[in-house]
Write a protein that holds these residues in place. Structure first.
Motif, PDB file in Angstrom:
ATOM      1  N   GLY A 212      78.085 -58.999  87.085  1.00 35.67           N
ATOM      2  CA  GLY A 212      77.428 -59.136  85.786  1.00 35.67           C
ATOM      3  C   GLY A 212      75.989 -59.557  85.870  1.00 35.67           C
ATOM      4  O   GLY A 212      75.338 -59.754  84.871  1.00 35.67           O
ATOM      5  N   GLY A 213      75.458 -59.739  87.066  1.00 39.11           N
ATOM      6  CA  GLY A 213      74.057 -60.129  87.185  1.00 39.11           C
ATOM      7  C   GLY A 213      73.155 -58.959  86.912  1.00 39.11           C
ATOM      8  O   GLY A 213      73.601 -57.850  86.651  1.00 39.11           O
ATOM      9  N   SER A 214      71.898 -59.205  86.954  1.00 39.35           N
ATOM     10  CA  SER A 214      70.963 -58.103  86.693  1.00 39.35           C
ATOM     11  C   SER A 214      70.981 -57.132  87.850  1.00 39.35           C
ATOM     12  O   SER A 214      70.821 -57.518  89.010  1.00 39.35           O
ATOM     13  N   ALA A 215      71.301 -55.883  87.515  1.00 37.25           N
ATOM     14  CA  ALA A 215      71.444 -54.853  88.562  1.00 37.25           C
ATOM     15  C   ALA A 215      70.070 -54.451  89.069  1.00 37.25           C
ATOM     16  O   ALA A 215      69.107 -54.421  88.308  1.00 37.25           O
ATOM     17  N   PRO A 216      70.031 -54.222  90.389  1.00 42.49           N
ATOM     18  CA  PRO A 216      68.751 -53.739  90.924  1.00 42.49           C
ATOM     19  C   PRO A 216      68.398 -52.382  90.332  1.00 42.49           C
ATOM     20  O   PRO A 216      69.282 -51.594  90.018  1.00 42.49           O
ATOM     21  N   ALA A 217      67.154 -52.163  90.187  1.00 42.88           N
ATOM     22  CA  ALA A 217      66.700 -50.903  89.563  1.00 42.88           C
ATOM     23  C   ALA A 217      67.121 -49.707  90.383  1.00 42.88           C
ATOM     24  O   ALA A 217      67.009 -49.730  91.610  1.00 42.88           O
ATOM     25  N   ALA A 218      67.720 -48.741  89.686  1.00 42.62           N
ATOM     26  CA  ALA A 218      68.147 -47.515  90.382  1.00 42.62           C
ATOM     27  C   ALA A 218      66.908 -46.735  90.829  1.00 42.62           C
ATOM     28  O   ALA A 218      65.879 -46.775  90.164  1.00 42.62           O
ATOM     29  N   PRO A 219      67.027 -46.090  91.981  1.00 36.13           N
ATOM     30  CA  PRO A 219      65.866 -45.299  92.442  1.00 36.13           C
ATOM     31  C   PRO A 219      65.525 -44.215  91.430  1.00 36.13           C
ATOM     32  O   PRO A 219      66.407 -43.592  90.852  1.00 36.13           O
ATOM     33  N   LYS A 220      64.267 -44.045  91.220  1.00 34.98           N
ATOM     34  CA  LYS A 220      63.816 -43.054  90.233  1.00 34.98           C
ATOM     35  C   LYS A 220      64.155 -41.665  90.698  1.00 34.98           C
ATOM     36  O   LYS A 220      63.972 -41.336  91.877  1.00 34.98           O
ATOM     37  N   LYS A 221      64.670 -40.908  89.751  1.00 36.63           N
ATOM     38  CA  LYS A 221      64.940 -39.510  90.083  1.00 36.63           C
ATOM     39  C   LYS A 221      63.626 -38.754  90.184  1.00 36.63           C
ATOM     40  O   LYS A 221      62.770 -38.905  89.313  1.00 36.63           O
ATOM     41  N   PRO A 222      63.467 -37.974  91.228  1.00 35.49           N
ATOM     42  CA  PRO A 222      62.225 -37.188  91.285  1.00 35.49           C
ATOM     43  C   PRO A 222      62.178 -36.200  90.123  1.00 35.49           C
ATOM     44  O   PRO A 222      63.183 -35.556  89.812  1.00 35.49           O
ATOM     45  N   LYS A 223      61.062 -36.166  89.472  1.00 31.79           N
ATOM     46  CA  LYS A 223      60.923 -35.252  88.340  1.00 31.79           C
ATOM     47  C   LYS A 223      60.795 -33.827  88.843  1.00 31.79           C
ATOM     48  O   LYS A 223      60.087 -33.574  89.830  1.00 31.79           O
ATOM     49  N   ARG A 224      61.506 -32.960  88.183  1.00 34.83           N
ATOM     50  CA  ARG A 224      61.368 -31.538  88.550  1.00 34.83           C
ATOM     51  C   ARG A 224      60.105 -30.980  87.903  1.00 34.83           C
ATOM     52  O   ARG A 224      59.895 -31.162  86.709  1.00 34.83           O
ATOM     53  N   LYS A 225      59.333 -30.357  88.715  1.00 35.53           N
ATOM     54  CA  LYS A 225      58.071 -29.817  88.193  1.00 35.53           C
ATOM     55  C   LYS A 225      58.362 -28.605  87.324  1.00 35.53           C
ATOM     56  O   LYS A 225      59.127 -27.724  87.719  1.00 35.53           O
ATOM     57  N   LYS A 226      57.791 -28.623  86.157  1.00 38.12           N
ATOM     58  CA  LYS A 226      57.971 -27.491  85.246  1.00 38.12           C
ATOM     59  C   LYS A 226      57.208 -26.285  85.759  1.00 38.12           C
ATOM     60  O   LYS A 226      56.013 -26.395  86.062  1.00 38.12           O
ATOM     61  N   PRO A 227      57.883 -25.160  85.902  1.00 33.64           N
ATOM     62  CA  PRO A 227      57.128 -23.980  86.380  1.00 33.64           C
ATOM     63  C   PRO A 227      56.084 -23.574  85.349  1.00 33.64           C
ATOM     64  O   PRO A 227      56.344 -23.572  84.150  1.00 33.64           O
ATOM     65  N   THR A 228      54.899 -23.238  85.843  1.00 36.89           N
ATOM     66  CA  THR A 228      53.823 -22.837  84.929  1.00 36.89           C
ATOM     67  C   THR A 228      53.715 -21.326  84.800  1.00 36.89           C
ATOM     68  O   THR A 228      53.157 -20.831  83.851  1.00 36.89           O
ATOM     69  N   GLY A 229      54.248 -20.580  85.763  1.00 40.12           N
ATOM     70  CA  GLY A 229      54.158 -19.117  85.712  1.00 40.12           C
ATOM     71  C   GLY A 229      55.460 -18.537  85.198  1.00 40.12           C
ATOM     72  O   GLY A 229      56.376 -19.277  84.812  1.00 40.12           O
ATOM     73  N   PRO A 230      55.585 -17.226  85.162  1.00 41.38           N
ATOM     74  CA  PRO A 230      56.837 -16.597  84.736  1.00 41.38           C
ATOM     75  C   PRO A 230      57.941 -16.857  85.753  1.00 41.38           C
ATOM     76  O   PRO A 230      57.660 -16.997  86.938  1.00 41.38           O
ATOM     77  N   ASP A 231      59.203 -16.997  85.262  1.00 42.78           N
ATOM     78  CA  ASP A 231      60.273 -17.223  86.225  1.00 42.78           C
ATOM     79  C   ASP A 231      60.573 -15.945  87.000  1.00 42.78           C
ATOM     80  O   ASP A 231      59.993 -14.892  86.751  1.00 42.78           O
ATOM     81  N   ARG A 232      61.504 -16.047  87.965  1.00 45.90           N
ATOM     82  CA  ARG A 232      61.713 -14.934  88.889  1.00 45.90           C
ATOM     83  C   ARG A 232      62.222 -13.684  88.167  1.00 45.90           C
ATOM     84  O   ARG A 232      61.800 -12.576  88.433  1.00 45.90           O
ATOM     85  N   ARG A 233      63.128 -13.905  87.188  1.00 46.33           N
ATOM     86  CA  ARG A 233      63.668 -12.751  86.468  1.00 46.33           C
ATOM     87  C   ARG A 233      62.577 -12.027  85.678  1.00 46.33           C
ATOM     88  O   ARG A 233      62.461 -10.814  85.697  1.00 46.33           O
ATOM     89  N   ALA A 234      61.737 -12.863  85.012  1.00 46.73           N
ATOM     90  CA  ALA A 234      60.642 -12.247  84.247  1.00 46.73           C
ATOM     91  C   ALA A 234      59.669 -11.537  85.171  1.00 46.73           C
ATOM     92  O   ALA A 234      59.159 -10.458  84.855  1.00 46.73           O
TER      93      ALA A 234
END
Ligand code: FES
Length: 271
Positions: A73-95
């Motif tokens: 019940g103590g204060s839990a250590p901070a969970a490791p930050k999830k790496p953010k997925r970079k938003k693709p800036t160009g058209p996706d593969r199908r497009a």
């Protein structure tokens, strides 16, 4: 030449279209290359431990999470930050694939259309069929007719020139296509099914090799399945020069409407 120009213009157009189409991809790659090491995202602490594998990192994250048993019940250590997925800036593969396919198809169809246009485009050069052709001084044309044994051939205009004597045409049947000239222009195309009708040296007639139609020196019907005499082009004289308007086809005389006829000078060529 026209075909070459059209194909070059099409190629330039397609390259411009392709450059515009792939612009987002090029911009995305350029943006990635522009990031310096100092600007890169920091590695999450758990993953930064060289002794810690991915499994160990996941176990640590599970143990320190809010639903973990035995946390006290103590204060839990901070969970490791999830790496953010970079938003693709160009058209996706199908497009990207779809656009590439569309672009390829557009290129093929464009090239085919340009080649077809170049092939079908009328070539209205100074002496080509479809133009008002200047054959030069009338006396020169008459000389050429005499040298040719009764006709002068002008292949690029698809025509024959023959002499015309108005005195032999008292009703003026050919007046409106000769317009005062001493020559007449005859279309080389057979009025039966369209074959080119050659000159026969021995008979001095025009004799079609396809189905045997024959026309006398003035293109009037003499024999065979043709429905009438050969068609003509109007002739005009300008400053003594003979002009033949091959853009205007005048229907030939009926089978019995010939007025200038003369018998064959010798054996027929298609007999
Ligand atoms: S095409 Fe000339 S006779 Fe048939």
């Amino acid at each position: 030449m026209t075909t070459l120009l059209i194909l070059t213009a099409t190629a330039i157009g397609l390259l411009t279209l392709a450059a515009w189409w792939f612009r987002p991809i090029v911009q995305a790659v350029a943006a990635d290359l522009a990031v310096t090491p100092a600007q890169r995202r920091p590695v999450p602490p758990g993953l930064a431990d060289p002794d810690c594998g991915i499994g160990a990192t996941l176990m640590a994250a599970a143990a320190s999470g809010p639903g973990a048993s035995g946390s006290g019940g103590g204060s839990a250590p901070a969970a490791p930050k999830k790496p953010k997925r970079k938003k693709p800036t160009g058209p996706d593969r199908r497009a990207f694939l779809r656009n590439s396919w569309l672009l390829s198809m557009g290129g093929v169809l464009g090239a085919f259309g340009a080649a077809s246009l170049g092939f079908l485009w009328p070539r209205l050069g100074a002496g080509a069929f479809g133009a008002n052709i200047d054959l030069g001084p009338e006396e020169d044309v008459l000389s050429s007719i005499a040298e040719g044994g009764g006709r002068f051939e002008f292949p690029s205009g698809r025509l024959y020139m023959v002499q015309y004597n108005a005195a032999n045409d008292p009703d003026g049947q050919y007046e409106d296509i000769t317009n005062g000239a001493s020559v007449m222009a005859i279309y080389q195309q057979c009025v039966h099914l369209g074959c080119r009708v050659p000159w026969c040296e021995s008979s001095r007639w025009f004799e079609c090799p396809c189905h045997g139609s024959r026309y006398n020196r003035w293109g009037e019907y003499e024999f065979g399945p043709a429905p009438r005499g050969l068609d003509r082009f109007p002739v005009t004289l300008t400053d003594g020069n003979v002009f033949v308007d091959t853009s205007t086809i005048v229907t030939g005389p009926t089978q019995t409407g010939g007025v200038l006829g003369e018998p064959a000078a010798g054996p027929n060529c298609n007999g």
